[in-house]
Each structure stands twice: as structure tokens, then as C-alpha cells.
Scaffold this active site. Structure first.
Site, PDB file in Angstrom:
ATOM      1  N   THR A  42     122.705 -17.678 -18.794  1.00 32.74           N
ATOM      2  CA  THR A  42     122.226 -18.759 -17.949  1.00 32.74           C
ATOM      3  C   THR A  42     122.227 -19.976 -18.487  1.00 32.74           C
ATOM      4  O   THR A  42     122.214 -20.219 -19.962  1.00 32.74           O
ATOM      5  CB  THR A  42     120.607 -18.656 -17.643  1.00 32.74           C
ATOM      6  N   ASP A  43     122.424 -20.999 -17.799  1.00 33.10           N
ATOM      7  CA  ASP A  43     122.473 -22.679 -18.046  1.00 33.10           C
ATOM      8  C   ASP A  43     120.911 -22.888 -18.797  1.00 33.10           C
ATOM      9  O   ASP A  43     120.792 -23.775 -19.711  1.00 33.10           O
ATOM     10  CB  ASP A  43     122.701 -23.566 -17.204  1.00 33.10           C
ATOM     11  N   GLU A  44     119.747 -22.193 -18.538  1.00 35.42           N
ATOM     12  CA  GLU A  44     118.449 -22.510 -18.915  1.00 35.42           C
ATOM     13  C   GLU A  44     118.233 -22.399 -20.432  1.00 35.42           C
ATOM     14  O   GLU A  44     117.206 -22.921 -20.927  1.00 35.42           O
ATOM     15  CB  GLU A  44     117.479 -21.427 -18.301  1.00 35.42           C
TER      16      GLU A  44
ATOM     17  N   TYR B  59     111.171 -16.700 -20.523  1.00 37.66           N
ATOM     18  CA  TYR B  59     112.666 -16.231 -20.022  1.00 37.66           C
ATOM     19  C   TYR B  59     113.927 -16.778 -20.361  1.00 37.66           C
ATOM     20  O   TYR B  59     114.708 -15.998 -21.136  1.00 37.66           O
ATOM     21  CB  TYR B  59     112.805 -16.412 -18.301  1.00 37.66           C
TER      22      TYR B  59
ATOM     23  N   LYS C  76     116.917 -14.913 -23.077  1.00 39.99           N
ATOM     24  CA  LYS C  76     118.263 -15.027 -22.819  1.00 39.99           C
ATOM     25  C   LYS C  76     119.098 -15.752 -23.981  1.00 39.99           C
ATOM     26  O   LYS C  76     120.031 -15.203 -24.304  1.00 39.99           O
ATOM     27  CB  LYS C  76     118.635 -15.868 -21.330  1.00 39.99           C
TER      28      LYS C  76
END
Ligand code: TYD
Length: 324
Positions: free
Chosen positions: A101-103, A127, A131
Site C-alpha cells: 500500500t501507499d500508506e 495497519y 504492511k
């Protein structure tokens, strides 16, 4: 082969569109089950692992982080270990692709350049931290064991079959049920929306032609602030499925998410230059297809609302925020 634990967001109904059932094998199981994963890799001579399995919802990670560490960190480790042990030195034609993810990159201000593949990691939620940990593990297996890995970091996905805890399907289903449409804080947070089919095409290209050990950013080139997006959904619904008054009247600003990232944006030059990929859907066309899908599939929605403890989730996450 599709290995899926069918936890709250999974459903066999989501597989009903498969083009050719005979080419698909479903196994219900957990990626944390090392014995099972090893056995499947050996018995089915699996040469390519595409690791999509994850807990993904930030709000759930705030209310209960433990499953995020288990599935996203331990689960990724279990898959990596199984691939390392079963493939051994025989790595030719093998591929372990990790979907992320970009997060993991943290939050941008309005003036900042978009995230590139070399932006330092700076996760802000349990979260995104889980990741980030899994991405680091995947890279470490490339450097330490020569495991043939690739990674993609994608922006916010949307499209048919998405579990309606995420902003777009949540807004559509709440609107259709006459419930309020909760917008966190001022609604000026920006996300880059990626239509799910575009994402899948990017993953496929990376599996086929991506360079080993490399990371590729995948984004939609569709940045919108949340309030604009929710308004757009209301306007499309007003047109396709008019109610007695505009859905816009249901929009409600509610208390913000703790640690809420302000803006994500992806620089996708690398995947475009190396693999020729760019997204085919703009937000307008993707949103229309998505809204149409939810309108055309009342059975899916009905079955879905009856299972999954969905309304319990709405109570848990929204009742304290004053939305219902
Ligand atoms: P979400 O779909 O949860 O994805 P992510 O947090 O991974 O980006 O949320 C997208 C954006 O919408 C995010 O800025 C939070 C916001 N949001 C709301 O304003 N209201 C909601 O009810 C939800 C679920 C999200």
C-alpha cells in the site's frame, strides 16, 4: 489456486464471476498455517505466489490491531518461509509477488511531491505499520536468500465486490439505506483512487515482466478530497437512482480518525516507463461502473448485509461519532 481464510470481508459469492471454473481451485485456509502452505506449494508445484491476503481497514486496526500483526506480519513471514524452503535453490521460473500500500510512506502536505519508490517509510497507523513490516521482510528475503520477489505499493482501491467498510461502498450502501454519510473531520483529506481492474492488470504485468527485487508504485492518477468524492457519489446516485430528496442531504461531518493521514499521491512513472502500464479508468468512469454494480446486484448486497456482522461494525465505529 486461491487460498483464503474467508474472514469477515471474504465470501464465496465474490468468486461467482470466474470465467473458467475448471482452472480455479479454492482452498479455505490461513496463510499463517505453515504446514498447510508448505503442503500446497509442494503438492500443486506452485511456481508463483501472489500475496494479496491482508487485514486492510485502518479503522479496524485502530480499534483492534492484533489481527493486523498476525495476518500481515506473521502471515507474510509464513508464506516467505514456505517459498524459501520449498523452492530452495531451484528458483528459476519462480516468483513471490507481494501486494502492499501507499500508506507505508506516511502523509503528504498539499505542496509535497507524490510518493516515489524511494520515499522513506513513515507509517502512521497499526495497519500501515504492519504492511511496512511485511514489505521489509519481503525485501530481506530477496537480499538474504535470493528469493525472487517483486512488490507493488498501490493507492486506494475501489470497484465491484468491495467490502462496504471502505469509503466508496460505505457511502453507496448507506445512501441506498437512507443512513447518514459519515465524512471524517473536514473531509479535505486527499486519496488517489485506483479502479480494481487497473490494479489487477498492473500486478499481472509486474509478475510477468517486473524486475526481481524491485518495487513498483501503482496509482490511479485520480486525486480527490473525500468530501468532493462523497458529493460526486451522491450526484451520480441522484441521477441513476433518485430518492425523494437528494442524497447530498445525508452527508454528515463526524469526529476525525486518530492519526488521519492528510494526503496520499503516487508517482507512477516507473511502472509506466518499464512496463507500459497506466490506469485506464478515470474517477468519473470508475465511480459510475462501481455505483452501477451495487445498484445492479441487490442480491449480493442483501446477502452481504445479512452476514458479516456488518451493522455491528457500523455501530462500533460510528455510534460514538454521532453518525447512524
Ligand atoms: P478508507 O476507505 O478507509 O481508506 P484509507 O483510510 O485506507 O485511505 O478511507 C478513505 C478516506 O475516507 C480516508 O481519508 C478516511 C475517509 N473516510 C471517511 O471520511 N468516512 C468514513 O466513514 C470512512 C470509512 C473513511
Amino acid at each position: 489456486m486461491n487460498l483464503d481464510a474467508l474472514t469477515y470481508a471474504g465470501s464465496m459469492e465474490n468468486l461467482r464471476d470466474l470465467a473458467d471454473e475448471s482452472r480455479h481451485l479454492f482452498v479455505k485456509g490461513d496463510i499463517c498455517d505453515a504446514e498447510l502452505v508448505r503442503k500446497l506449494l509442494i503438492e500443486h508445484k506452485i511456481d508463483t505466489v501472489v500475496h494479496f491476503a491482508a487485514e486492510t481497514h485502518v479503522d479496524r486496526s485502530i480499534l483492534g490491531p492484533a489481527p493486523f500483526i498476525q495476518t500481515n506480519v506473521t502471515g507474510t513471514f509464513t508464506l516467505l518461509e514456505a517459498a524459501r524452503q520449498v523452492w530452495g535453490k531451484n528458483r528459476s521460473g519462480k516468483r513471490f509477488h507481494h501486494v502492499s500500500t501507499d500508506e507505508v510512506f506516511g502523509s503528504l502536505s498539499l505542496q509535497d511531491d507524490a510518493f516515489t519508490e524511494s520515499t522513506p517509510y513513515d507509517p502512521h497507523s497499526p495497519y500501515s505499520a504492519s504492511k511496512a513490516a511485511s514489505d521489509h521482510l519481503v525485501r530481506s528475503y530477496f537480499h538474504t536468500y535470493d528469493l525472487p520477489v517483486t512488490i507493488t505499493n498501490c493507492s486506494n482501491n475501489y470497484g465491484p465486490y468491495q467490502f462496504p467498510e471502505k469509503l466508496i461502498p460505505l457511502t453507496i450502501l448507506n445512501a441506498l439505506r437512507g443512513r447518514s454519510l459519515p465524512v471524517y473531520g473536514d473531509g479535505m483529506q486527499i486519496r488517489d483512487w485506483l479502479y480494481v481492474q487497473d490494479h489487477c492488470e498492473a500486478v499481472r504485468l509486474v509478475i510477468e515482466n517486473g524486475r526481481l527485487g524491485e518495487t513498483y508504485n501503482v496509482g490511479g492518477n485520480n486525486q480527490s478530497h473525500n468530501i468532493g468524492l462523497v458529493r460526486k457519489i451522491c450526484q451520480v446516485l441522484d441521477e441513476l437512482h433518485p430518492a425523494s430528496r437528494s442524497y447530498l442531504s445525508l452527508i454528515t461531518h463526524v469526529p476525525d480518525r486518530p492519526g488521519h493521514d492528510r494526503r496520499y499521491a503516487m508517482d507512477i512513472k516507473k511502472i509506466h516507463a518499464e512496463l507500459g502500464w497506466s490506469p485506464k479508468h478515470d474517477l468519473e468512469s470508475g465511480l459510475r461502473e462501481t455505483i452501477r454494480w451495487y445498484l445492479d446486484n441487490p442480491e449480493w448486497v442483501k446477502n452481504f448485509l445479512a452476514q458479516n456482522e456488518y451493522d455491528e461494525w457500523l455501530d462500533l465505529n460510528y455510534s460514538d461519532r454521532g453518525a447512524q
